[in-house]
Design a protein around this motif. Structure first.
Motif, mmCIF file in Angstrom:
data_model
loop_
_atom_site.group_PDB
_atom_site.id
_atom_site.type_symbol
_atom_site.label_atom_id
_atom_site.label_comp_id
_atom_site.label_asym_id
_atom_site.label_seq_id
_atom_site.Cartn_x
_atom_site.Cartn_y
_atom_site.Cartn_z
ATOM 1 N N ARG A 69 24.660 -15.529 14.747
ATOM 2 C CA ARG A 69 23.806 -16.529 15.387
ATOM 3 C C ARG A 69 22.388 -16.023 15.637
ATOM 4 N N LEU A 70 22.233 -14.711 15.850
ATOM 5 C CA LEU A 70 20.923 -14.157 16.217
ATOM 6 C C LEU A 70 20.270 -13.337 15.102
ATOM 7 N N ALA A 71 21.015 -13.118 14.015
ATOM 8 C CA ALA A 71 20.522 -12.232 12.954
ATOM 9 C C ALA A 71 19.197 -12.704 12.356
ATOM 10 N N HIS A 72 18.928 -14.029 12.471
ATOM 11 C CA HIS A 72 17.647 -14.529 11.926
ATOM 12 C C HIS A 72 16.446 -13.866 12.602
ATOM 13 N N VAL B 283 0.833 -1.208 0.000
ATOM 14 C CA VAL B 283 0.000 0.000 0.000
ATOM 15 C C VAL B 283 0.869 1.260 0.000
ATOM 16 N N GLY B 284 2.154 1.102 -0.263
ATOM 17 C CA GLY B 284 3.042 2.270 -0.362
ATOM 18 C C GLY B 284 3.340 2.919 0.974
ATOM 19 N N ALA B 285 3.225 2.147 2.066
ATOM 20 C CA ALA B 285 3.459 2.726 3.395
ATOM 21 C C ALA B 285 4.952 2.912 3.667
ATOM 22 N N TRP B 286 5.246 3.863 4.534
ATOM 23 C CA TRP B 286 6.603 4.011 5.085
ATOM 24 C C TRP B 286 6.708 3.043 6.259
ATOM 25 N N VAL B 287 7.782 2.282 6.324
ATOM 26 C CA VAL B 287 7.943 1.351 7.438
ATOM 27 C C VAL B 287 9.059 1.840 8.361
ATOM 28 N N HIS B 288 8.680 2.032 9.616
ATOM 29 C CA HIS B 288 9.659 2.440 10.624
ATOM 30 C C HIS B 288 9.802 1.315 11.649
ATOM 31 N N VAL B 289 11.033 1.077 12.084
ATOM 32 C CA VAL B 289 11.285 0.016 13.061
ATOM 33 C C VAL B 289 11.904 0.619 14.322
ATOM 34 N N ASP B 290 11.243 0.372 15.465
ATOM 35 C CA ASP B 290 11.854 0.726 16.750
ATOM 36 C C ASP B 290 12.688 -0.483 17.178
ATOM 37 N N GLY B 291 13.995 -0.296 17.100
ATOM 38 C CA GLY B 291 14.899 -1.388 17.480
ATOM 39 C C GLY B 291 15.875 -0.931 18.532
ATOM 40 N N ALA B 292 15.347 -0.300 19.569
ATOM 41 C CA ALA B 292 16.183 0.346 20.594
ATOM 42 C C ALA B 292 17.305 -0.575 21.060
ATOM 43 N N PHE B 293 16.938 -1.800 21.428
ATOM 44 C CA PHE B 293 17.988 -2.763 21.807
ATOM 45 C C PHE B 293 18.001 -3.963 20.859
ATOM 46 N N GLY B 294 16.831 -4.256 20.234
ATOM 47 C CA GLY B 294 16.721 -5.480 19.441
ATOM 48 C C GLY B 294 17.439 -5.434 18.105
ATOM 49 N N LEU B 295 17.616 -4.241 17.550
ATOM 50 C CA LEU B 295 18.264 -4.158 16.241
ATOM 51 C C LEU B 295 19.667 -4.756 16.287
ATOM 52 N N TRP B 296 20.242 -4.807 17.501
ATOM 53 C CA TRP B 296 21.604 -5.317 17.651
ATOM 54 C C TRP B 296 21.702 -6.810 17.421
ATOM 55 N N ALA B 297 20.569 -7.500 17.359
ATOM 56 C CA ALA B 297 20.604 -8.927 16.995
ATOM 57 C C ALA B 297 21.259 -9.090 15.630
ATOM 58 N N ALA B 298 21.114 -8.071 14.792
ATOM 59 C CA ALA B 298 21.675 -8.139 13.433
ATOM 60 C C ALA B 298 23.193 -8.259 13.444
ATOM 61 N N ALA B 299 23.825 -7.838 14.539
ATOM 62 C CA ALA B 299 25.292 -7.863 14.605
ATOM 63 C C ALA B 299 25.841 -9.257 14.898
ATOM 64 N N SER B 300 24.939 -10.185 15.245
ATOM 65 C CA SER B 300 25.392 -11.545 15.572
ATOM 66 C C SER B 300 24.946 -12.523 14.493
ATOM 67 N N VAL C 77 26.324 -9.288 22.283
ATOM 68 C CA VAL C 77 24.884 -9.540 22.126
ATOM 69 C C VAL C 77 24.571 -11.008 22.420
ATOM 70 N N GLU C 78 25.417 -11.904 21.934
ATOM 71 C CA GLU C 78 25.182 -13.339 22.178
ATOM 72 C C GLU C 78 25.284 -13.667 23.668
ATOM 73 N N THR C 79 26.209 -13.020 24.346
ATOM 74 C CA THR C 79 26.338 -13.258 25.790
ATOM 75 C C THR C 79 25.071 -12.810 26.518
ATOM 76 N N PHE C 80 24.521 -11.665 26.131
ATOM 77 C CA PHE C 80 23.266 -11.224 26.764
ATOM 78 C C PHE C 80 22.176 -12.277 26.559
ATOM 79 N N ALA C 81 22.068 -12.765 25.334
ATOM 80 C CA ALA C 81 21.024 -13.760 25.034
ATOM 81 C C ALA C 81 21.281 -15.069 25.795
ATOM 82 N N ASP C 82 22.550 -15.475 25.862
ATOM 83 C CA ASP C 82 22.884 -16.708 26.602
ATOM 84 C C ASP C 82 22.556 -16.545 28.086
ATOM 85 N N HIS C 83 22.900 -15.381 28.627
ATOM 86 C CA HIS C 83 22.589 -15.120 30.041
ATOM 87 C C HIS C 83 21.083 -15.213 30.283
ATOM 88 N N ALA C 84 20.307 -14.640 29.384
ATOM 89 C CA ALA C 84 18.842 -14.660 29.554
ATOM 90 C C ALA C 84 18.332 -16.098 29.532
#
Ligand code: PLP
Length: 458
Positions: A245-248, A226-243, A335-342
């Motif tokens: 293992r977690l980028a998926h 529908v031609g929308a603008w897509v905005h993503v709030d990735g305050a902490f989650g966008l950092w998954a992209a840096a791993s 980032v992976e350490t944070f996820a492993d700790h959780a």
């Protein structure tokens, strides 16, 4: 880790009146230390699991000291070639690390709230410009209405930014049990969009309670139709992209138009530092830029064309330093350490009688509760009375929860053991506690006890 003074006690420990005469600088600092230190919260400590607050990496801290010492004004390339040059490199590294389109515009703002604001201002101006409406000149009165769609569990900073932008409350689309935007409901809401209707879809990378990620590929494809603008709030989650293992978790997120993130959370730079990233930098510059005869411009991209402020702190120094200290592999490991700790923490807590993990622990967040709000409130109060760890009570999906965030590099396996042990002790003691808590509103009680932490404990 817990403050000994309340805010009012800190205020009372300072002179009430503005001094009439100058003082020695060293005396002023002594006074400040005496009054403020008992009011400090150890947010970067290994056993601090409150909010999503981040720690501070050594290189980032040293760079932050330099930032104050150098006192550069990061407004223009000419006002500080040092700040502008370092920000240029840090921006390029960030976009690369987060897997976003190369050449994206990056603004170094105060936090994710202002990053949401900056990105959504760019969205608003772009959509209206495309419909022949010059919002810079004519304002919003009489402008085509912009439809804004967000998930039911959008972070409150997004509606706040929309409010500042004159766009009002977003339409809420239902969320699934983990807090992800429901795709069927989103498609249904988008089907009600007319093709010509300017629309913004707000997605989320990292739900602050569950850590869950919206399904970006599907959601963005539906929004694009529908031609929308897509905005993503990735305050902490966008950092998954840096791993790798977690980028998926953020599959497809790079197809969006803009992304808000924080450096003061996952990247562990000092407050305050958020990142506003827009795929088409010319749109960001059009929305944020300012013409001014007194400014010295050299034809390059001035930092003031990427953020709402003019004069500001040179935030790029500590971002660059954190990235340089960690390197690509180090950020991934963080980032992976944070996820492993959780995951470890959640597995251990599941074995504590009377406590339950409420979310699927895929990322850095764990939400716990006892059998009902009253019982959860008792655990929170006991936990706070022990003051061995800091875990913030919150409300999620209609119930009181204890929310645990992994976000500081200092947290070790021992800290996790300590946290599990503190929770076990709190759960046991709260079960033995008599009816004294039952008369109080548990959520109000624990909010109070958490804000007014016990004295003489650190
Ligand atoms: C923390 C957070 C924000 C707000 O960020 P600030 O840096 O506090 O302005 C926005 N969205 C999400 C998902 C967050 O976790």
């Amino acid at each position: 880790m817990h403050a000994q003074y309340t805010a009012d006690e800190v205020a009372a420990a300072l002179p009430g009146q503005l001094p009439e005469h100058p003082s020695q600088a060293v005396e002023v600092i002594r006074l400040l230390l005496r009054a403020a230190e008992p009011g400090l919260v150890g947010t970067g400590a290994g056993r601090f699991f409150g909010w999503v607050t981040g720690g501070v990496l050594p290189a980032a801290l040293a760079a932050d000291w330099l930032t104050s010492t150098w006192d550069q004004n990061a407004m223009l390339r000419a006002s500080s070639p040092a700040a502008a040059g370092v920000e240029t490199v840090a921006a390029r590294w960030l976009v690369d690390l987060l897997g976003l389109p190369s050449g994206s515009g990056v603004g170094f703002v105060t936090g994710a709230t202002m990053a949401n604001f900056t990105c959504l201002a760019t969205a608003r101006d772009t959509l209206l410009t495309a419909r022949g409406w010059d919002v810079a000149r004519d304002g919003l009165t009489g402008a085509p209405r912009i439809r804004v769609i967000a998930g039911a569990e959008v972070h409150d900073s997004v509606p706040l930014a929309l409010r500042y932008l004159g766009l009002g409350e977003p339409e809420r689309v239902a969320a699934d049990p983990q807090g992800r935007i429901d795709l069927t409901q989103l498609r249904r809401a988008l089907a009600r969009c007319e093709r010509a209707e300017p629309t913004i879809v707000c997605l989320q990378a990292g739900n602050v309670h569950s850590g869950a990620f919206d399904l970006f590929s599907e959601a963005i494809e539906a929004a694009r139709a529908v031609g929308a603008w897509v905005h993503v709030d990735g305050a902490f989650g966008l950092w998954a992209a840096a791993s790798p293992r977690l980028a998926h978790l953020v599959d497809g997120v790079a197809q969006a138009d803009s992304w808000a993130s924080d450096a003061h959370k996952t990247l562990n730079v000092p407050h305050d530092c958020g990142l506003a990233i827009v795929a088409d930098p010319s749109r960001l510059h059009a929305a944020m830029g300012m013409q001014g005869a007194y400014l010295i411009r050299d034809g390059g991209v001035d930092p003031l064309t990427t953020v709402p402020e003019l004069s500001r702190r040179a935030r790029g120094f500590s971002v660059w330093a954190a990235l340089a200290q960690l390197g690509r592999r180090g950020v991934a490991q963080l980032v992976e350490t944070f996820a492993d700790h959780a995951a470890t923490f959640a597995a251990r807590v599941q074995r504590i009688d009377g406590l339950h993990v409420l979310n699927d622990v895929d990322f850095t967040q764990v939400c716990l509760a006892a059998e009902d709000d009253a019982a959860t409130g008792r655990v929170a109060a006991e936990l706070n009375a022990q003051a061995r760890v800091w875990i913030t009570p919150s409300r999620w999906q209609g119930r009181m929860v204890l929310r645990v965030s992994m976000s500081t590099w200092r947290t070790t396996g021992e800290d996790l053991e300590e946290a599990v042990d503190a929770l076990r002790a709190a759960a046991e003691r709260s079960r033995r506690a008599d009816g004294e808590w039952e008369t109080t509103d548990p959520s109000a009680e624990s909010a109070r006890t958490c804000a007014e932490a016990p004295r003489a404990r650190q």
